[in-house]
Write a protein that holds these residues in place. Structure first.
Motif, PDB file in Angstrom:
ATOM      1  N   SER A 176      -8.554  -9.688 -13.237  1.00 28.12           N
ATOM      2  CA  SER A 176      -7.740  -8.527 -11.949  1.00 28.12           C
ATOM      3  C   SER A 176      -7.564  -7.329 -11.975  1.00 28.12           C
ATOM      4  O   SER A 176      -7.907  -6.510 -10.907  1.00 28.12           O
ATOM      5  N   MET A 177      -7.026  -5.984 -13.090  1.00 30.90           N
ATOM      6  CA  MET A 177      -7.333  -5.304 -13.404  1.00 30.90           C
ATOM      7  C   MET A 177      -8.191  -4.704 -12.969  1.00 30.90           C
ATOM      8  O   MET A 177      -8.401  -2.801 -12.867  1.00 30.90           O
ATOM      9  N   GLU A 178      -9.480  -5.094 -13.387  1.00 37.33           N
ATOM     10  CA  GLU A 178     -10.333  -4.546 -12.878  1.00 37.33           C
ATOM     11  C   GLU A 178     -11.434  -5.487 -12.090  1.00 37.33           C
ATOM     12  O   GLU A 178     -12.579  -4.963 -11.990  1.00 37.33           O
ATOM     13  N   ASP A 179     -10.986  -5.517 -11.374  1.00 41.57           N
ATOM     14  CA  ASP A 179     -11.253  -6.046  -9.969  1.00 41.57           C
ATOM     15  C   ASP A 179     -11.637  -4.672  -9.322  1.00 41.57           C
ATOM     16  O   ASP A 179     -11.058  -3.794  -9.032  1.00 41.57           O
ATOM     17  N   ALA A 180     -12.770  -4.965  -9.076  1.00 41.57           N
ATOM     18  CA  ALA A 180     -13.832  -3.651  -8.588  1.00 41.57           C
ATOM     19  C   ALA A 180     -13.136  -2.855  -7.345  1.00 41.57           C
ATOM     20  O   ALA A 180     -13.219  -2.458  -6.210  1.00 41.57           O
ATOM     21  N   GLU A 181     -13.137  -4.787  -5.877  1.00 44.97           N
ATOM     22  CA  GLU A 181     -12.617  -4.024  -4.968  1.00 44.97           C
ATOM     23  C   GLU A 181     -10.668  -3.703  -4.900  1.00 44.97           C
ATOM     24  O   GLU A 181     -10.561  -2.844  -4.405  1.00 44.97           O
ATOM     25  N   HIS A 182     -10.257  -4.744  -5.261  1.00 48.09           N
ATOM     26  CA  HIS A 182      -8.811  -4.544  -5.550  1.00 48.09           C
ATOM     27  C   HIS A 182      -7.928  -4.462  -6.860  1.00 48.09           C
ATOM     28  O   HIS A 182      -7.378  -5.882  -6.951  1.00 48.09           O
ATOM     29  N   PRO A 183      -8.297  -3.743  -7.559  1.00 50.68           N
ATOM     30  CA  PRO A 183      -8.006  -3.990  -9.074  1.00 50.68           C
ATOM     31  C   PRO A 183      -6.073  -3.706  -8.618  1.00 50.68           C
ATOM     32  O   PRO A 183      -5.095  -2.499  -7.719  1.00 50.68           O
ATOM     33  N   ARG A 184      -5.631  -4.451  -9.525  1.00 49.59           N
ATOM     34  CA  ARG A 184      -3.549  -4.701  -9.422  1.00 49.59           C
ATOM     35  C   ARG A 184      -3.290  -5.555 -10.557  1.00 49.59           C
ATOM     36  O   ARG A 184      -4.613  -6.401 -11.395  1.00 49.59           O
ATOM     37  N   VAL A 185      -2.394  -5.600 -10.888  1.00 46.23           N
ATOM     38  CA  VAL A 185      -2.207  -6.044 -11.915  1.00 46.23           C
ATOM     39  C   VAL A 185      -0.859  -7.900 -10.679  1.00 46.23           C
ATOM     40  O   VAL A 185      -0.326  -7.443  -9.606  1.00 46.23           O
ATOM     41  N   PRO A 186      -1.699  -9.019 -11.708  1.00 42.96           N
ATOM     42  CA  PRO A 186      -1.014 -10.290 -10.562  1.00 42.96           C
ATOM     43  C   PRO A 186      -0.118 -10.398  -9.944  1.00 42.96           C
ATOM     44  O   PRO A 186       0.718 -10.366 -10.869  1.00 42.96           O
ATOM     45  N   PRO A 187      -0.148 -10.585  -8.333  1.00 46.97           N
ATOM     46  CA  PRO A 187       1.366 -10.425  -8.491  1.00 46.97           C
ATOM     47  C   PRO A 187       2.691 -11.492  -8.200  1.00 46.97           C
ATOM     48  O   PRO A 187       3.454 -11.589  -8.169  1.00 46.97           O
TER      49      PRO A 187
END
Length: 325
Positions: free
Chosen positions: A101-112
């Motif tokens: 999730s942190m390395e998602d190219a479009e929406h990097p984030r910590v899983p909500p």
């Protein structure tokens, strides 16, 4: 219906394979180096920004990773040795979902949906690994009191950018080649009087004489329990012939390029599966062909032909006219 174009012409395959390989190699030698260099310059700027966010690697904390999760790919390449994504997951003992999730190219984030306690614990582990393995030969200021100089930061950013681009070189080249192929199809269609469909046009509502790029087409999947799930699959190019009846399905084209023969044979089932899914959802009148450039050998072509899939070679793009266009 589509007339047979190339799948029933095996006597021409050998010459076409050679011509296709030559076309790909010429493009690669002429354009791939500049494409790679441009990506490296952009990546170096991104790395410099990420370094600034981490105070030049002096401040790798869970709070930073939570606030700027997109820096993680860069930080993996800042270690000695560089750490692959799965290796980081194993070393830190953290959730695969967190790192992906942190390395998602479009929406990097910590899983909500991850609890704050769990995310804090796991980000702490990741930060500890990254700090411990940070490469002192690149980030020479880590073991001294004096801060990093501008020259040192620029040099380090370039090294990390090289590592990032090296690990992503195949996707960089593949994406550039795909853009070029789609532009080639677009240019050919416009020369024949076709116009680009309005944004948001549905695949089953395309006007005659129009085409669309990267169009989503819905398909239905049925699992082992008989539950139907609808998803969208991307179609590189959809073309509605000039004399098509209202509501007719467009011709669907999958652009494919390859820089070696091995990968094409590994992935040759993908196109057959896509066509099967399209026809299972939209009926036997679905028209689906490939647009090929590069290393597609006889094994690949024979497999696709046996699955009922035809193709047009980029070096003979005028064969698209045989698709009733």
């Amino acid at each position: 219906m589509i007339n047979n174009i190339n799948r029933n012409q095996p006597d021409r395959w050998k010459a076409d394979i050679a011509a296709s390989v030559d076309l790909y190699n010429t493009w690669f030698m002429d354009f791939a180096p500049s494409t790679f260099r441009a990506m490296r310059v952009k990546t170096a700027r991104d790395v410099a920004s990420a370094l600034a966010a981490t105070n030049n690697l002096m401040k790798i904390t869970p709070e930073l990773l939570a606030a700027s999760p997109g820096v993680l790919p860069m930080l993996r390449m800042a270690t000695c040795p560089p750490i692959a994504r799965d290796r980081l997951i194993g070393l830190a003992g953290v959730s695969k979902n967190l790192v992906e999730s942190m390395e998602d190219a479009e929406h990097p984030r910590v899983p909500p949906r991850m609890s704050s306690e769990q995310s804090q614990t796991e980000l702490l582990k990741i930060a500890a690994i990254l700090r411990r393995l940070a490469d002192p030969d690149i980030f020479t200021w880590l073991n001294r009191d004096a801060p990093a100089t501008a020259v040192e930061i620029e040099r380090a950013a370039t090294v990390v950018a090289d590592r990032l681009c090296g690990s992503a070189s195949d996707p960089i080249i593949r994406n550039a080649q795909e853009r070029r192929q789609l532009q080639r199809i677009s240019d050919w269609l416009q020369a024949k009087g076709y116009v680009l469909a309005a944004p948001g046009t549905k695949f089953n509502a395309m006007a005659a004489g129009t085409y669309a790029m990267r169009l989503n087409v819905p398909i239905q999947l049925i699992n082992e329990r008989g539950v139907v799930k609808q998803i969208n699959i991307p179609i590189d190019t959809a073309i509605q012939p000039k004399h098509a009846a209202p509501g007719a399905l467009p011709l669907m084209i999958e652009a494919k390029s390859a820089g070696d023969f091995t990968n094409t044979n590994k992935r040759r089932k993908e196109e057959a599966l896509k066509m099967q899914q399209l026809r299972a959802t939209h009926g036997p009148d679905v028209r689906f062909i490939l647009f090929l450039c590069g290393y597609f050998g006889s094994d690949y072509l024979g497999y696709e032909a046996a699955e009922g899939i035809d193709w047009v070679w980029e070096h003979r793009i005028d064969d698209l006219a045989a698709c009733a266009l």
